[in-house]
Design a protein around this motif. Sequence first.
Motif, mmCIF file in Angstrom:
data_model
loop_
_atom_site.group_PDB
_atom_site.id
_atom_site.type_symbol
_atom_site.label_atom_id
_atom_site.label_comp_id
_atom_site.label_asym_id
_atom_site.label_seq_id
_atom_site.Cartn_x
_atom_site.Cartn_y
_atom_site.Cartn_z
ATOM 1 N N UNK A 38 3.254 -6.186 -15.558
ATOM 2 C CA UNK A 38 3.063 -6.669 -14.194
ATOM 3 C C UNK A 38 2.724 -5.540 -13.226
ATOM 4 N N UNK A 39 3.527 -4.481 -13.241
ATOM 5 C CA UNK A 39 3.270 -3.330 -12.373
ATOM 6 C C UNK A 39 3.883 -2.086 -13.000
ATOM 7 N N UNK A 40 3.180 -0.976 -12.841
ATOM 8 C CA UNK A 40 3.647 0.289 -13.396
ATOM 9 C C UNK A 40 3.329 1.422 -12.439
ATOM 10 N N UNK A 41 4.120 2.488 -12.526
ATOM 11 C CA UNK A 41 3.828 3.709 -11.780
ATOM 12 C C UNK A 41 2.846 4.540 -12.597
ATOM 13 N N UNK A 42 2.331 5.580 -11.981
ATOM 14 C CA UNK A 42 1.398 6.459 -12.673
ATOM 15 C C UNK A 42 2.057 7.116 -13.887
ATOM 16 N N UNK A 43 3.292 7.548 -13.751
ATOM 17 C CA UNK A 43 3.978 8.188 -14.880
ATOM 18 C C UNK A 43 4.249 7.184 -15.993
ATOM 19 N N UNK A 66 -13.280 0.421 -7.571
ATOM 20 C CA UNK A 66 -13.942 -0.827 -7.975
ATOM 21 C C UNK A 66 -13.109 -2.057 -7.617
ATOM 22 N N UNK A 67 -12.007 -1.857 -6.907
ATOM 23 C CA UNK A 67 -11.100 -2.954 -6.512
ATOM 24 C C UNK A 67 -10.552 -3.721 -7.713
ATOM 25 N N UNK A 68 -10.284 -3.007 -8.791
ATOM 26 C CA UNK A 68 -9.725 -3.621 -10.001
ATOM 27 C C UNK A 68 -8.205 -3.536 -9.977
ATOM 28 N N UNK A 69 -7.664 -2.476 -9.392
ATOM 29 C CA UNK A 69 -6.212 -2.340 -9.279
ATOM 30 C C UNK A 69 -5.831 -2.212 -7.807
ATOM 31 N N UNK A 70 -4.603 -2.621 -7.523
ATOM 32 C CA UNK A 70 -4.039 -2.465 -6.188
ATOM 33 C C UNK A 70 -2.836 -1.548 -6.286
ATOM 34 N N UNK A 71 -2.670 -0.715 -5.285
ATOM 35 C CA UNK A 71 -1.527 0.201 -5.250
ATOM 36 C C UNK A 71 -0.691 -0.094 -4.014
ATOM 37 N N UNK A 72 0.613 -0.004 -4.203
ATOM 38 C CA UNK A 72 1.525 -0.142 -3.063
ATOM 39 C C UNK A 72 2.679 0.831 -3.263
ATOM 40 N N UNK A 73 3.340 1.143 -2.178
ATOM 41 C CA UNK A 73 4.460 2.078 -2.208
ATOM 42 C C UNK A 73 5.664 1.412 -2.865
ATOM 43 N N UNK A 74 6.351 2.166 -3.703
ATOM 44 C CA UNK A 74 7.565 1.662 -4.349
ATOM 45 C C UNK A 74 8.704 1.647 -3.339
ATOM 46 N N UNK A 75 9.448 0.557 -3.312
ATOM 47 C CA UNK A 75 10.584 0.467 -2.396
ATOM 48 C C UNK A 75 11.748 1.325 -2.869
ATOM 49 N N UNK A 76 11.869 1.516 -4.180
ATOM 50 C CA UNK A 76 12.983 2.308 -4.714
ATOM 51 C C UNK A 76 12.758 3.799 -4.561
ATOM 52 N N UNK A 77 11.492 4.234 -4.584
ATOM 53 C CA UNK A 77 11.163 5.649 -4.421
ATOM 54 C C UNK A 77 9.831 5.740 -3.686
ATOM 55 N N UNK A 78 9.875 6.037 -2.407
ATOM 56 C CA UNK A 78 8.676 6.029 -1.564
ATOM 57 C C UNK A 78 7.646 7.085 -1.976
ATOM 58 N N UNK A 79 8.027 8.008 -2.834
ATOM 59 C CA UNK A 79 7.066 9.007 -3.311
ATOM 60 C C UNK A 79 6.137 8.439 -4.379
ATOM 61 N N UNK A 80 6.512 7.309 -4.944
ATOM 62 C CA UNK A 80 5.739 6.721 -6.047
ATOM 63 C C UNK A 80 4.962 5.503 -5.573
ATOM 64 N N UNK A 81 3.867 5.251 -6.279
ATOM 65 C CA UNK A 81 3.064 4.068 -6.018
ATOM 66 C C UNK A 81 3.135 3.156 -7.233
ATOM 67 N N UNK A 82 3.176 1.864 -6.980
ATOM 68 C CA UNK A 82 3.157 0.870 -8.044
ATOM 69 C C UNK A 82 1.749 0.280 -8.148
ATOM 70 N N UNK A 83 1.236 0.228 -9.353
ATOM 71 C CA UNK A 83 -0.122 -0.274 -9.581
ATOM 72 C C UNK A 83 -0.071 -1.623 -10.267
#
Length: 87
Positions: A38-43, A66-83
């Motif tokens: 469903x969603x994963x971080x870069x790591x 290409x607008x294939x993925x969306x990124x948003x800030x993780x609520x648990x760790x604002x330094x990470x993005x969820x894709x």
Amino acid sequence: MSTTEALAGEETSSDRWDPVREMPPSAKLVAKVLDYNEQLTQSQLAEETLLPPRTVRYALSRLEDADVVEARISFTDARKRLYTLAI
């Protein structure tokens, strides 16, 4: 379901992958992993794909352009993005 309906369903599902077809193999792999999750971080993506973090960053940037993925800030760790996959 008739054969015609089955083929029409396959065409519809394959159309969503059109933006990814001409991308590098790493971007295709990242998109497919996001399709299964469903969603994963870069790591997490680097861990799942066994690709180096730099390659995952490049793949994500191509997929975002290409607008294939969306990124948003993780609520648990604002330094990470969820894709998430947007197609």
